[in-house]
Design a protein around this motif. Structure first.
Motif, PDB file in Angstrom:
ATOM      1  N   THR A  62       0.832  -1.528   0.012  1.00  0.00           N
ATOM      2  CA  THR A  62       0.305  -0.034  -0.345  1.00  0.00           C
ATOM      3  C   THR A  62       0.834   1.459  -0.488  1.00  0.00           C
ATOM      4  O   THR A  62       1.749   1.290   0.089  1.00  0.00           O
ATOM      5  N   HIS A  67       0.347   5.621  -0.088  1.00  0.00           N
ATOM      6  CA  HIS A  67      -1.330   6.713   0.414  1.00  0.00           C
ATOM      7  C   HIS A  67      -0.602   8.023  -0.400  1.00  0.00           C
ATOM      8  O   HIS A  67       0.914   8.576  -0.105  1.00  0.00           O
ATOM      9  N   THR A  80      -5.329   5.818  -2.044  1.00  0.00           N
ATOM     10  CA  THR A  80      -4.536   5.281  -1.948  1.00  0.00           C
ATOM     11  C   THR A  80      -4.132   4.242  -2.951  1.00  0.00           C
ATOM     12  O   THR A  80      -5.259   3.468  -3.607  1.00  0.00           O
ATOM     13  N   ARG A 118      -8.920   8.964  -1.616  1.00  0.00           N
ATOM     14  CA  ARG A 118      -9.788   8.901  -0.468  1.00  0.00           C
ATOM     15  C   ARG A 118      -9.922  10.590  -0.016  1.00  0.00           C
ATOM     16  O   ARG A 118     -10.226  11.538  -0.322  1.00  0.00           O
ATOM     17  N   TYR A 128     -12.260   7.235   1.822  1.00  0.00           N
ATOM     18  CA  TYR A 128     -12.581   5.746   1.179  1.00  0.00           C
ATOM     19  C   TYR A 128     -14.156   5.576   1.620  1.00  0.00           C
ATOM     20  O   TYR A 128     -14.425   5.804   2.852  1.00  0.00           O
TER      21      TYR A 128
END
Length: 125
Positions: free
Chosen positions: A33, A35, A40, A67, A69
């Motif tokens: 992941t 950001h 994301t 974002r 979410y």
């Protein structure tokens, strides 16, 4: 080898390659992941039933969510969802050799699908 162990090895290999972009492997939810301010970016790993010591099937999904979410049905929260399994790319990660093969394929699709879109979205932020 068990799925959790195999995907962890794969996840950390991918993290090493894409760390400079900000990607980090999350062992708890089996995702790589990153950001940004508005998005994301994820690579998610999913297993199927019927795995054995000789064969561990895995689906790899490239996902970009806005974002913050919002999973509600009428929200336009997902910019990208690309499943290798749904595209006919079947990966087996039951041993080190198969993990290396899967790694090469995952990186190819990562660069083609997710990184291309990441570059486009980051340029617009």
């Amino acid at each position: 080898m068990k799925f959790k162990e195999a995907v962890q090895i794969l996840g950390y290999k991918l993290e090493e390659k894409y760390r400079a972009l900000g990607f980090k492997y999350k062992k708890s939810d089996r995702t790589l992941t990153m950001h940004s301010k508005n998005f994301t970016y994820m690579i998610a790993f999913f297993s199927f039933s019927g795995n054995t010591n000789e064969k561990i099937d895995v689906d790899v999904c490239y996902i970009i969510n806005r974002r913050p979410y919002d999973p509600s049905p009428d929200a336009d929260s997902q910019v990208l969802y690309h499943s290798l399994w749904n595209k006919g790319v079947y990966l087996d990660i039951a041993n080190e050799e198969k993990i290396d093969t899967a790694y090469t394929i995952i990186c190819k699709w990562m660069d083609k699908i997710l990184i291309t879109k990441l570059d486009e979205l980051c340029a617009a932020e």
